[in-house]
Write a protein that holds these residues in place. Structure first.
Motif, PDB file in Angstrom:
ATOM      1  N   LYS A  49      34.236  29.974  41.454  1.00 30.60           N
ATOM      2  CA  LYS A  49      33.659  30.748  42.553  1.00 30.60           C
ATOM      3  C   LYS A  49      33.306  32.165  42.092  1.00 30.60           C
ATOM      4  O   LYS A  49      32.226  32.680  42.386  1.00 30.60           O
ATOM      5  N   ALA A  50      34.210  32.758  41.330  1.00 32.13           N
ATOM      6  CA  ALA A  50      33.981  34.110  40.825  1.00 32.13           C
ATOM      7  C   ALA A  50      32.753  34.136  39.917  1.00 32.13           C
ATOM      8  O   ALA A  50      31.933  35.052  39.992  1.00 32.13           O
ATOM      9  N   ALA A  51      32.624  33.116  39.060  1.00 27.37           N
ATOM     10  CA  ALA A  51      31.488  33.055  38.137  1.00 27.37           C
ATOM     11  C   ALA A  51      30.171  33.045  38.914  1.00 27.37           C
ATOM     12  O   ALA A  51      29.204  33.718  38.545  1.00 27.37           O
ATOM     13  N   ARG A  52      30.150  32.294  39.995  1.00 31.10           N
ATOM     14  CA  ARG A  52      28.926  32.211  40.794  1.00 31.10           C
ATOM     15  C   ARG A  52      28.613  33.548  41.494  1.00 31.10           C
ATOM     16  O   ARG A  52      27.472  33.996  41.527  1.00 31.10           O
ATOM     17  N   HIS A  53      29.666  34.200  41.977  1.00 33.71           N
ATOM     18  CA  HIS A  53      29.483  35.538  42.559  1.00 33.71           C
ATOM     19  C   HIS A  53      28.932  36.503  41.514  1.00 33.71           C
ATOM     20  O   HIS A  53      28.057  37.311  41.796  1.00 33.71           O
ATOM     21  N   TYR A  54      29.510  36.401  40.323  1.00 31.23           N
ATOM     22  CA  TYR A  54      29.127  37.316  39.249  1.00 31.23           C
ATOM     23  C   TYR A  54      27.633  37.232  38.958  1.00 31.23           C
ATOM     24  O   TYR A  54      26.943  38.245  38.906  1.00 31.23           O
ATOM     25  N   ILE A  55      27.128  36.035  38.789  1.00 38.65           N
ATOM     26  CA  ILE A  55      25.701  35.886  38.449  1.00 38.65           C
ATOM     27  C   ILE A  55      24.824  36.256  39.641  1.00 38.65           C
ATOM     28  O   ILE A  55      23.756  36.840  39.483  1.00 38.65           O
ATOM     29  N   ASP A  56      25.288  35.966  40.836  1.00 45.14           N
ATOM     30  CA  ASP A  56      24.474  36.301  42.010  1.00 45.14           C
ATOM     31  C   ASP A  56      24.343  37.802  42.211  1.00 45.14           C
ATOM     32  O   ASP A  56      23.385  38.268  42.825  1.00 45.14           O
ATOM     33  N   LEU A  58      24.359  39.955  39.651  1.00 44.79           N
ATOM     34  CA  LEU A  58      23.939  40.567  38.392  1.00 44.79           C
ATOM     35  C   LEU A  58      22.644  41.344  38.577  1.00 44.79           C
ATOM     36  O   LEU A  58      21.730  40.889  39.224  1.00 44.79           O
TER      37      LEU A  58
END
Lengths: 58, 198
Positions: A49-56, A58
């Motif tokens: 979930k964090a990874a997806r937040h991170y890219i969104d 960016l």
């Protein structure tokens, strides 16, 4: 009885492919009794979930 | 006519993944958007090439890579992130295992995290997250990012990164173990520093 190394490997695979019923059952039985594998399971889901937040963001 | 419409629909369904792929490399939303648009346009112009749509995404990413390379050439700047094509040999570290004992039991092992959702709202958390992600060995980082940031399927990541399936499972397992541990030490169970309640 599968080891924590095996279970965490399966948990990780479960994030990348559909596991068989037997594999899911194996995980389920194990994490009922093993807090650390249960934490690994929850925390790797959180990391996804964090990874997806991170890219969104960016 | 209807063929073109469905081709466009198929293509635009790939847009989010292409965008994230481009964004990861270009680090600029506008540039990424341009690169994706150029890619989709180029794809439409050779629409007959993607009839067997099984490999559609792989094909599109191939085009996108060229657009990204074009961008770096035009701007005469170095890529801000290492190219995804770079190789490294950090597979060596899959031999020894600091996460598990020889019995297969955890060595230490995951402790509980208090309220991880709250961390998502804290700016400092994202600095830590980025550090931890960057601390992964390059190839591991690439595999992790293609899967978790870009959102490719496992088999697509294997093709992209030139990995066997068996290798993929090992690398992703280790990437998650490492990232988890890093976040644990630097954030969730970090006793050295005050961080909560921004």
């Amino acid at each position: 009885m599968r080891s924590c190394r095996d279970i965490s490997t399966l948990v990780s695979q479960g994030l990348d492919k559909k596991l068989s019923l037997r594999e899911r059952f194996t995980i389920w039985l194990h994490v009922m009794m093993c807090t650390r594998c249960r934490n690994f399971q929850k925390q790797t889901q959180f990391i996804r979930k964090a990874a997806r937040h991170y890219i969104d963001d960016l | 006519m209807t063929e073109t419409v469905s081709a466009e629909k198929n293509l635009s369904a790939q847009r989010p993944i292409l965008f994230r792929y481009a964004l990861l490399q270009l680090r600029d939303r506008e540039l990424a958007d341009d690169a994706v648009q150029e890619t989709l346009l180029a794809a439409l112009q050779s629409a007959s090439d993607f009839e067997g749509k099984a490999g559609l995404r792989t094909w599109l990413i191939g085009i996108l890579k060229h657009k990204i390379a074009d961008h770096w050439r035009r701007s005469a700047r170095e890529p801000s992130v290492p190219e995804f094509t770079q190789a490294d040999e950090d597979d060596a570290d899959t031999g020894q295992d600091e996460f598990f004992m020889s019995t297969g039991h955890w060595n230490g092992g995951p402790k509980a995290w208090a309220d991880p959702e709250a961390a998502l709202k804290q700016l400092e958390f994202w600095t830590i997250y980025e550090t931890c992600q960057n601390n992964l060995p390059p190839k591991m980082a690439k595999v992790f990012m293609l899967r978790e940031l870009v959102g490719l399927e496992a088999d697509e990541v294997c093709r992209e990164a030139g990995l066997s399936e068996a290798n993929y499972w090992v690398i992703m397992h280790r990437a998650r173990l490492r990232l988890r541990e890093c976040l644990d030490i630097r954030w969730f169970n970090n006793t050295k520093q005050e961080k909560h309640h921004a």
